[in-house]
Design an enzyme around this catalytic site. Structure first.
Site, PDB file in Angstrom:
ATOM      1  N   TRP A 328       0.835  -1.208   0.000  1.00 45.03           N
ATOM      2  CA  TRP A 328       0.000   0.000   0.000  1.00 45.03           C
ATOM      3  C   TRP A 328       0.874   1.264   0.000  1.00 45.03           C
ATOM      4  O   TRP A 328       0.552   2.260  -0.630  1.00 45.03           O
ATOM      5  CB  TRP A 328      -0.917  -0.012   1.239  1.00 45.03           C
ATOM      6  CG  TRP A 328      -1.737   1.238   1.386  1.00 45.03           C
ATOM      7  CD1 TRP A 328      -2.948   1.494   0.826  1.00 45.03           C
ATOM      8  CD2 TRP A 328      -1.403   2.419   2.127  1.00 45.03           C
ATOM      9  NE1 TRP A 328      -3.395   2.736   1.163  1.00 45.03           N
ATOM     10  CE2 TRP A 328      -2.458   3.330   1.968  1.00 45.03           C
ATOM     11  CE3 TRP A 328      -0.312   2.795   2.910  1.00 45.03           C
ATOM     12  CZ2 TRP A 328      -2.462   4.578   2.561  1.00 45.03           C
ATOM     13  CZ3 TRP A 328      -0.322   4.052   3.506  1.00 45.03           C
ATOM     14  CH2 TRP A 328      -1.380   4.921   3.329  1.00 45.03           C
ATOM     15  N   HIS A 329       2.002   1.172   0.685  1.00 42.84           N
ATOM     16  CA  HIS A 329       2.871   2.354   0.775  1.00 42.84           C
ATOM     17  C   HIS A 329       3.523   2.697  -0.554  1.00 42.84           C
ATOM     18  O   HIS A 329       3.838   3.854  -0.815  1.00 42.84           O
ATOM     19  CB  HIS A 329       3.943   2.153   1.847  1.00 42.84           C
ATOM     20  CG  HIS A 329       3.418   2.370   3.228  1.00 42.84           C
ATOM     21  ND1 HIS A 329       2.777   1.386   3.924  1.00 42.84           N
ATOM     22  CD2 HIS A 329       3.429   3.460   4.035  1.00 42.84           C
ATOM     23  CE1 HIS A 329       2.408   1.858   5.109  1.00 42.84           C
ATOM     24  NE2 HIS A 329       2.786   3.105   5.197  1.00 42.84           N
ATOM     25  N   GLY A 330       3.769   1.710  -1.377  1.00 41.52           N
ATOM     26  CA  GLY A 330       4.396   2.032  -2.657  1.00 41.52           C
ATOM     27  C   GLY A 330       4.627   0.788  -3.484  1.00 41.52           C
ATOM     28  O   GLY A 330       4.786  -0.314  -2.943  1.00 41.52           O
ATOM     29  N   PHE A 490       2.375   8.545  -1.381  1.00 41.97           N
ATOM     30  CA  PHE A 490       1.603   7.303  -1.322  1.00 41.97           C
ATOM     31  C   PHE A 490       0.156   7.551  -1.717  1.00 41.97           C
ATOM     32  O   PHE A 490      -0.640   6.680  -1.704  1.00 41.97           O
ATOM     33  CB  PHE A 490       1.671   6.684   0.091  1.00 41.97           C
ATOM     34  CG  PHE A 490       3.085   6.514   0.578  1.00 41.97           C
ATOM     35  CD1 PHE A 490       4.063   6.049  -0.295  1.00 41.97           C
ATOM     36  CD2 PHE A 490       3.460   6.829   1.870  1.00 41.97           C
ATOM     37  CE1 PHE A 490       5.375   5.899   0.124  1.00 41.97           C
ATOM     38  CE2 PHE A 490       4.765   6.675   2.306  1.00 41.97           C
ATOM     39  CZ  PHE A 490       5.720   6.219   1.426  1.00 41.97           C
TER      40      PHE A 490
END
Lengths: 490, 363
Positions: A328-330, A490
């Protein structure tokens, strides 16, 4: 529009003054319009994407709410989730997934190359600002409606929930009911106490971002960009620098977002609760990016079975949810590895906790030891070290860089050796920022007491003067141009 | 409606805020008038920026010289003006080149001139390997661009007219000194220990250094050439290139990066500014650096490229790279001294007479 910019301060002032002047019923429409203007300063075309997805989500949730049967609602839920995840997947993960698929194919000896036209197309895809945050909000809304919670009664009502500018770009990830309860009745002018609390939060946010996070970045960036150029001691300084930077950067943003929102009489949830004082890794995730942790718990971990499953099944679920949190962060392997790292730590902790409750809790000596202050301090320090190790993966530009930093980070004899060979000036330059940063990371409760006992009792005019001095210092300390918040990407 | 208490507090807050800002602004203006901070990448650029804005002479056209220190020290504007007048072309010549100027900075200077209503008849720009060195461009912390981008002058000149946020910032920076010079104040704050306790150092810092800056000089040098490497070692400016050349070691790896210069070239074409690109001579020792950096010589490698760009009715390429190999004509490995500058300017004057006539004849 960066929160740390003159443009944002001017925008906020205009929006707030008009908010105060306008009649009660016009305040939410005005805030919605202001949110669109806020997003348009970054990109006008991407507003179209938000409007389309919110419209689709709204209608799907309306159809879902009309069905009493679970099976009837389920198909709409699957449709809504698929649309949102497809949009997120295309913008955030398409290039990553396809390039890795082709890379894997060539590793396996298959003569497959990504078509240049596709490569060209995907490399030009820009990630819409805040997409990870508002997609998670949209998903939580649809799952909540599926679970029987009330749906929005109007498109505007739902649109405001997604678009509301203080939380649009980088959260906190709010649940629909949390906001809806506050703006379904006409918004009132906030009380003086709320305005004061809001301004206080904004001031603290700028203080965290400009005076702590940006200064820590000056230490961390060179180390993470060229780790091979630095000795063990400098690597430690850089890792502590990033540990400080990411905490105060994100907490600074959240404070500003919550403070700005209070000025509009809407309370956003708390996102941090002194995470570096956590005494276990599980406790860390209860204190760090709370809105994301709770989202993952409520919409991923618990639906997968939570902690009621057999020991290793639960550990597997923890691993899976943390891998998703990492992704989800990247769209990058280092982020996924960071998620995996925390997944492993949580799984180990879960196994330890089970063994402790079944076997060790009955031992009086063990209980005496674990309830003492020494154990607590050691647990906090150990958790802090584990979290720092994770940030290396999170921030490193590549696995090679991460490996280099890790090798230096864990080689404590060499760190001590560097310390013993450093000149007096080098020691001062290293140890003073190191101690200051560590102090910043763990002194939260003390700082709160200082604000409560010293700042809050001050007369109003003095408080305003303190705010002005801080504002002027912030302007002076943003001389090198304002650095964007880390979580904006993000 | 707003409660009276909220109204009162809003008024008090506004007044306190305005008074605070006013007092800081007053302090900023006093400190600035006392210490004269830089407003751009360098004092040299500051000076050239205001020189570009100063009104051109009305009765004659103006030739601008742009580029870095090679042009600053290598083209003698007064001599060029005299020679062109003698050839029957009365022009005014302004040398706007200064140390470490880049194509972006040249654009900023030209924008500044154009904004003030100064349209040059001709621009002479020196091109050298530093302008095309991808190593510096991709290691941006080593180039002056960030300094320019972080400065009031550079940022406001380079801002696109549609960039509302940048224009807003420029508005604040233009009118509020404590915002425009905040980097300077921050620097003062960081060096508070030295400014408070290092009185001798402060006293020795002569404010008149500003006017002694090389930006004011053209075609100057106190030295009449250094013939041996030892002399270079003693007096040279030790940047990495020269040091590498002297030590005959590999300097930073050169990679050909023409985009910044082409941006400048396109800017000139867009504003119908005739452009003369000049390759100035360098000392033979510099050749060693070029060889080590993987270049036989700029001419052998890139002259064809320069000529191709010049293949345009509004631009020309003049190659003086091998014009002067007399080491007594150089101040150091890169820069001509006054003898070298005279020699190059004499040739330049002859070569641009037909160019100026051609430009003059165009409607």
């Amino acid at each position: 529009m960066n929160f740390v910019s003159f443009g944002f301060l001017a925008f906020l002032l205009i929006v707030w003054l008009l908010f105060l002047i306008l009649p009660d019923k016009k305040r939410v429409p005005w805030l919605t319009l202001a949110s669109y203007i806020f997003y348009a300063t970054w990109s006008i075309p991407f507003i179209g994407i938000i409007i389309v997805t919110t419209t689709v989500d709204f209608w799907i949730s309306q159809w879902m709410a009309r069905h009493d049967s679970v099976s009837g609602r389920k198909k709409y839920l699957i449709l809504g989730l698929s649309i949102n995840l497809l949009v997120l997947g295309f913008f955030k993960y398409a290039h990553f997934l396809l390039s890795n698929t082709y890379g894997l194919a060539s590793l396996l000896g298959m003569n497959l190359l990504m078509p240049p036209a596709l490569e060209q197309l995907l490399s030009h895809v820009i990630l819409p600002l805040g997409i990870s945050f508002y997609t998670f909000e949209a998903i939580s809304y649809m799952v909540d409606v599926y679970r029987g919670k009330p749906a929005a009664t109007s498109w505007w009502g739902y649109n405001f929930y997604i678009m509301y500018f203080p939380h649009l770009i980088s959260g906190p990830i709010v649940r629909f009911e949390q906001l809806w309860e506050q703006y379904k009745i006409p918004l009132q002018i906030p009380s003086l106490a709320r305005i004061a609390a809001g301004i206080e939060l904004i001031m603290l946010g700028y203080l965290f971002k400009i005076f702590i996070a940006n200064q820590a970045a000056l230490i961390a960036d060179p180390v993470f960009n060229h780790p091979a150029n630095f000795n063990h001691l400098a690597i430690w300084l850089g890792v502590v620098g990033f540990t400080t930077q990411i905490y105060f950067d994100f907490m600074g943003y959240t404070h500003i977002a919550r403070g700005v929102s209070l000025l509009f009489n809407i309370e956003l949830p708390l996102n941090f609760n002194h995470p570096y004082l956590a005494n276990t890794i599980s406790n860390f995730w209860e204190r760090w990016h709370i809105s994301l942790s709770r989202w993952i718990r409520d919409y991923l971990y618990i639906p997968l079975g939570g902690s009621r499953l057999p020991l290793f099944h639960t550990a597997g679920n923890l691993m899976l949810t943390m891998l998703i949190a990492g992704a989800w962060h990247g769209a990058g392997w280092t982020f996924i590895a960071w998620g995996g790292y925390h997944g492993v730590l949580l799984a180990i902790y879960h196994i330890y906790k089970t063994i402790k409750s079944r076997f060790l809790a009955s031992l009086p000596l063990f209980n005496t030891f674990t309830s003492g202050p020494f154990y607590h301090v050691m647990a906090v320090a150990f958790t802090f070290l584990l979290v720092m190790g994770g940030w290396i993966l999170f921030r490193a530009n590549s696995f090679e860089a991460a490996a280099t930093i890790w090798q230096h980070f864990v080689n404590l004899p060499q760190v001590l050796n560097d310390l013993s060979h450093a000149s007096g000036k080098e020691l001062l330059r290293t140890l003073i920022p190191l101690c200051l940063m560590l102090l910043c990371c763990v002194s939260g409760p003390f700082a709160i007491r200082v604000v409560e006992r010293i700042y809050r009792p001050l007369p109003f005019v003095v408080k305003v003067q303190v705010a002005c001095v801080l504002l002027i210092l912030c302007i002076l300390f943003t001389a090198e141009g304002s650095q964007p918040f880390i979580y904006f990407q993000f | 409606m707003l409660s009276s208490e909220l109204k009162n507090r809003l008024w008090v807050s506004t007044i306190v805020l305005l008074l605070s800002l006013l007092s800081v602004e007053v302090a900023a203006r006093i400190i600035v008038s006392w210490a004269v901070p830089e407003q751009s990448a360098s004092r040299g650029f500051d000076h050239k920026y205001y020189l570009a804005r100063a009104p051109f002479e009305r009765d004659r056209r103006t030739v601008l010289i742009l580029g870095d220190s090679l042009a600053n020290m290598g083209i003698y504007s007064q001599l060029l003006r005299t020679r062109l007048s003698q050839a029957g072309i009365p022009v005014s010549v302004r040398n706007l080149a200064s140390s470490r100027n880049t194509p972006d900075m040249n654009i900023a200077l030209l924008q500044s001139a154009l904004k003030a209503g100064n349209h040059p008849a001709l621009v002479i720009v020196n091109i050298n390997m530093a302008v095309f060195n991808g190593y510096y461009i991709h290691h941006r912390e080593q180039t002056p661009e960030p300094a320019l981008a972080a400065s009031y002058l550079g940022r406001c000149e380079l801002a696109e007219p549609t960039d509302f946020a940048e224009k807003t910032r420029c508005f604040f920076e233009k009118h509020l000194y404590f915002i425009r010079f905040r980097g300077f104040f921050k620097g003062q704050f960081r060096t508070l220990d030295r400014t408070l306790f290092g009185v001798e150092k402060r006293l020795s810092k002569n404010p008149k250094d500003f006017v002694q800056d090389e930006a004011f000089q053209e075609g100057w040098s106190p030295s009449f050439g250094m013939k041996t490497e030892e002399e270079f070692l003693a007096k040279n400016q030790f940047n990495t290139d020269n040091l590498a050349a002297f030590r005959k070691t590999q300097g930073p790896k050169f990679t050909w990066e023409p985009r910044p210069f082409l941006k400048f070239y396109t800017f000139c074409r867009k504003h119908h500014i005739p452009l003369v690109m000049v390759l100035l001579p360098v000392h033979p020792i510099s050749e060693q650096y070029f060889v080590k950096a993987g270049l036989v010589s700029p001419e052998a490698n890139y002259a064809r490229e320069f000529k191709r760009w010049a293949d345009n009715t509004n631009s020309w390429y003049l190659d003086y790279y091998q014009l002067d190999s007399d080491s007594t004509h150089f101040y150091n490995t890169s820069h001509l001294n006054v003898l070298g500058a005279v020699s190059v300017t004499e040739h330049l004057a002859k070569d641009i007479v037909p160019i100026l006539k051609k430009v003059e004849s165009k409607p």
